[in-house]
Enzyme design. Structure first.
Site, mmCIF file in Angstrom:
data_model
loop_
_atom_site.group_PDB
_atom_site.id
_atom_site.type_symbol
_atom_site.label_atom_id
_atom_site.label_comp_id
_atom_site.label_asym_id
_atom_site.label_seq_id
_atom_site.Cartn_x
_atom_site.Cartn_y
_atom_site.Cartn_z
ATOM 1 N N ASP A 1 -25.837 -1.925 -2.346
ATOM 2 C CA ASP A 1 -27.213 -1.444 -2.326
ATOM 3 C C ASP A 1 -27.290 0.018 -1.895
ATOM 4 O O ASP A 1 -28.086 0.790 -2.431
ATOM 5 C CB ASP A 1 -28.078 -2.299 -1.410
ATOM 6 C CG ASP A 1 -28.373 -3.683 -1.974
ATOM 7 O OD1 ASP A 1 -28.100 -3.915 -3.175
ATOM 8 O OD2 ASP A 1 -28.873 -4.528 -1.206
ATOM 9 N N ASN B 1 -13.060 3.812 -1.537
ATOM 10 C CA ASN B 1 -12.199 2.642 -1.443
ATOM 11 C C ASN B 1 -12.822 1.799 -0.340
ATOM 12 O O ASN B 1 -12.636 2.083 0.837
ATOM 13 C CB ASN B 1 -10.758 3.024 -1.097
ATOM 14 C CG ASN B 1 -9.852 1.815 -1.041
ATOM 15 O OD1 ASN B 1 -10.309 0.695 -0.857
ATOM 16 N ND2 ASN B 1 -8.558 2.045 -1.165
ATOM 17 N N HIS C 1 -8.906 1.340 -5.689
ATOM 18 C CA HIS C 1 -8.090 0.380 -4.940
ATOM 19 C C HIS C 1 -6.632 0.756 -5.144
ATOM 20 O O HIS C 1 -6.190 0.926 -6.291
ATOM 21 C CB HIS C 1 -8.346 -1.051 -5.409
ATOM 22 C CG HIS C 1 -9.755 -1.470 -5.164
ATOM 23 N ND1 HIS C 1 -10.210 -1.801 -3.910
ATOM 24 C CD2 HIS C 1 -10.809 -1.560 -6.002
ATOM 25 C CE1 HIS C 1 -11.498 -2.095 -3.993
ATOM 26 N NE2 HIS C 1 -11.885 -1.946 -5.255
ATOM 27 N N ILE C 2 -5.915 0.907 -4.068
ATOM 28 C CA ILE C 2 -4.520 1.333 -4.111
ATOM 29 C C ILE C 2 -3.661 0.272 -4.801
ATOM 30 O O ILE C 2 -2.836 0.582 -5.659
ATOM 31 C CB ILE C 2 -4.008 1.633 -2.689
ATOM 32 C CG1 ILE C 2 -4.773 2.831 -2.114
ATOM 33 C CG2 ILE C 2 -2.501 1.879 -2.682
ATOM 34 C CD1 ILE C 2 -4.559 3.047 -0.626
ATOM 35 N N SER C 3 -3.862 -0.972 -4.413
ATOM 36 C CA SER C 3 -3.079 -2.066 -4.998
ATOM 37 C C SER C 3 -3.814 -2.637 -6.207
ATOM 38 O O SER C 3 -5.001 -2.382 -6.409
ATOM 39 C CB SER C 3 -2.849 -3.171 -3.958
ATOM 40 O OG SER C 3 -4.069 -3.811 -3.638
ATOM 41 N N HIS D 1 -15.306 -7.078 -1.520
ATOM 42 C CA HIS D 1 -15.467 -8.485 -1.888
ATOM 43 C C HIS D 1 -16.587 -9.187 -1.127
ATOM 44 O O HIS D 1 -16.852 -10.357 -1.387
ATOM 45 C CB HIS D 1 -14.148 -9.221 -1.626
ATOM 46 C CG HIS D 1 -12.950 -8.402 -1.942
ATOM 47 N ND1 HIS D 1 -12.620 -8.003 -3.227
ATOM 48 C CD2 HIS D 1 -12.015 -7.839 -1.140
ATOM 49 C CE1 HIS D 1 -11.522 -7.255 -3.192
ATOM 50 N NE2 HIS D 1 -11.148 -7.141 -1.942
ATOM 51 N N ARG E 1 -9.739 -11.500 -3.905
ATOM 52 C CA ARG E 1 -9.766 -10.042 -4.122
ATOM 53 C C ARG E 1 -10.173 -9.671 -5.552
ATOM 54 O O ARG E 1 -10.383 -8.514 -5.858
ATOM 55 C CB ARG E 1 -8.409 -9.429 -3.805
ATOM 56 C CG ARG E 1 -8.025 -9.555 -2.342
ATOM 57 C CD ARG E 1 -6.731 -8.809 -2.057
ATOM 58 N NE ARG E 1 -6.165 -9.180 -0.783
ATOM 59 C CZ ARG E 1 -6.510 -8.643 0.384
ATOM 60 N NH1 ARG E 1 -7.408 -7.692 0.428
ATOM 61 N NH2 ARG E 1 -5.940 -9.054 1.497
ATOM 62 N N TYR F 1 0.797 -1.225 0.000
ATOM 63 C CA TYR F 1 0.000 0.000 0.000
ATOM 64 C C TYR F 1 0.836 1.285 0.000
ATOM 65 O O TYR F 1 0.270 2.370 -0.081
ATOM 66 C CB TYR F 1 -0.940 0.015 1.210
ATOM 67 C CG TYR F 1 -1.902 -1.154 1.197
ATOM 68 C CD1 TYR F 1 -2.967 -1.184 0.301
ATOM 69 C CD2 TYR F 1 -1.736 -2.227 2.059
ATOM 70 C CE1 TYR F 1 -3.848 -2.250 0.270
ATOM 71 C CE2 TYR F 1 -2.612 -3.307 2.041
ATOM 72 C CZ TYR F 1 -3.658 -3.304 1.143
ATOM 73 O OH TYR F 1 -4.519 -4.371 1.115
#
Length: 145
Positions: free
Chosen positions: A88, A75, A101-103, A81, A112, A24
């Site tokens: 919703d 994020n 998403h950082i990664s 997941h 993931r 990260y």
């Protein structure tokens, strides 16, 4: 009327800067919030930032955003997941949103690879590090008149 976006960071993102820096990076949550606010300010837009490790708090903030926000940058962390409820909430408020998403989640564990948000997000930015937040803001604002 003030133009504003909601920045939502989910579980464990309060640990940015110290949590798995090889995955990260070393930027902190404060750095992410500052970058996001500065990027939005370039377009005359304010940012309201929230981080929580509690799904209900995130959902309540998303619901409240329909009162005074034009979009959402989120994020969702691990809730990406697992959370149909978060999906919703995002579809229920009918605000365009960017999933960040950082990664590169697709280069990590198979669990993931699935996102409950992927098909309803207006923008997805994955694997660009914390700079992905700036990219998400710019892309999202480009979609909003």
């Amino acid at each position: 009327m003030t133009r504003r976006i909601l920045l939502v960071n989910g579980p464990n993102l309060n640990l940015l800067g110290t949590r798995e820096p090889d995955v990260y990076g070393t930027a902190t949550l404060a750095d992410v919030e500052e970058l996001t606010a500065a990027t939005a300010a370039e377009a005359g837009v304010e940012v309201r930032a929230l981080q929580s490790n509690h799904e209900g708090v995130l959902i309540d903030a998303i619901h409240a955003a329909r009162e005074d926000c034009i979009g959402i940058v989120i994020n969702p962390g691990g809730l990406t997941h697992t959370s149909v409820a978060l999906r919703d909430a995002l579809t229920g408020v009918a605000l365009p949103f960017a999933e960040v998403h950082i990664s590169d989640v697709y280069a990590r564990e198979e669990f993931r690879h699935h996102s409950y948000l992927h098909d309803v997000a207006a923008v997805r930015v994955i694997g660009e590090g914390v700079g992905g937040y700036a990219s998400a803001v710019r892309q999202l604002l480009a979609l909003i008149p």
